[in-house]
Design a protein around this motif. Structure first.
Motif, PDB file in Angstrom:
ATOM      1  N   UNK A  63       0.828  -1.206   0.000  1.00 17.38           N
ATOM      2  CA  UNK A  63       0.000   0.000   0.000  1.00 17.38           C
ATOM      3  C   UNK A  63       0.862   1.255   0.000  1.00 17.38           C
ATOM      4  N   UNK A  64       1.948   1.245   0.773  1.00 14.90           N
ATOM      5  CA  UNK A  64       2.856   2.389   0.791  1.00 14.90           C
ATOM      6  C   UNK A  64       3.416   2.677  -0.597  1.00 14.90           C
ATOM      7  N   UNK A  65       3.899   1.633  -1.249  1.00 16.05           N
ATOM      8  CA  UNK A  65       4.513   1.822  -2.563  1.00 16.05           C
ATOM      9  C   UNK A  65       3.477   2.199  -3.618  1.00 16.05           C
ATOM     10  N   UNK A  66       2.270   1.642  -3.520  1.00 18.43           N
ATOM     11  CA  UNK A  66       1.208   1.994  -4.462  1.00 18.43           C
ATOM     12  C   UNK A  66       0.820   3.465  -4.290  1.00 18.43           C
ATOM     13  N   UNK A  67       0.679   3.913  -3.045  1.00 16.83           N
ATOM     14  CA  UNK A  67       0.327   5.311  -2.789  1.00 16.83           C
ATOM     15  C   UNK A  67       1.409   6.238  -3.336  1.00 16.83           C
ATOM     16  N   UNK A  68       2.680   5.900  -3.075  1.00 12.31           N
ATOM     17  CA  UNK A  68       3.777   6.744  -3.567  1.00 12.31           C
ATOM     18  C   UNK A  68       3.732   6.846  -5.089  1.00 12.31           C
ATOM     19  N   UNK A  69       3.475   5.740  -5.761  1.00  9.62           N
ATOM     20  CA  UNK A  69       3.395   5.741  -7.217  1.00  9.62           C
ATOM     21  C   UNK A  69       2.233   6.614  -7.695  1.00  9.62           C
ATOM     22  N   UNK A  70       1.079   6.485  -7.053  1.00 14.47           N
ATOM     23  CA  UNK A  70      -0.093   7.293  -7.420  1.00 14.47           C
ATOM     24  C   UNK A  70       0.177   8.787  -7.243  1.00 14.47           C
ATOM     25  N   UNK A  71       1.001   9.123  -6.262  1.00 13.19           N
ATOM     26  CA  UNK A  71       1.326  10.525  -5.981  1.00 13.19           C
ATOM     27  C   UNK A  71       2.538  10.999  -6.780  1.00 13.19           C
ATOM     28  N   UNK A  72       3.046  10.129  -7.632  1.00 14.78           N
ATOM     29  CA  UNK A  72       4.245  10.405  -8.433  1.00 14.78           C
ATOM     30  C   UNK A  72       5.437  10.775  -7.549  1.00 14.78           C
ATOM     31  N   UNK A  73       5.575  10.013  -6.466  1.00 15.86           N
ATOM     32  CA  UNK A  73       6.692  10.177  -5.537  1.00 15.86           C
ATOM     33  C   UNK A  73       7.549   8.931  -5.605  1.00 15.86           C
TER      34      UNK A  73
END
Length: 103
Positions: A63-73
């Motif tokens: 979930x952490x990595x998916x959120x970061x990807x969605x936020x372009x981070x």
């Protein structure tokens, strides 16, 4: 790394800059390190104690990595497990969060 393997463990504790050298001298087996300011994304467990299963841990980290990807981070460094004191837990143990540093 898998649920059956050992990984590096690091315990961190923030200390005031003006006391860092004194604290490091009192604990010679510890390494004093300064990190540059950065943002982190984290996911915190719902209650005190430990995550219920390896599957829950894997989902939390994914979930952490998916959120970061969605936020372009871009995450950098390893995933950290943070133990967070919570006086409201009445002795049940600290809360736990998984965190990643972000660029």
């Amino acid at each position: 790394m898998s649920g059956d393997s050992d990984g590096p463990v690091e315990c961190c504790w923030p200390v005031p800059d003006d006391q860092a050298d004194e604290i490091a001298a009192r604990f010679p087996d510890l390494t004093l390190r300064t990190e540059p300011a950065h943002q982190e994304a984290f996911v915190r467990q719902e209650g005190p104690g430990r995550w219920g299963s390896g599957t829950q841990v894997e989902i939390a980290i994914e979930t952490l990595f998916a959120w970061a990807s969605e936020q372009q981070r871009q995450p950098f460094g390893g995933v950290r497990s943070a133990l967070i004191p919570n006086p409201a837990d009445q002795g049940a143990g600290p809360d736990c969060a998984f965190a990643v540093s972000l660029r």
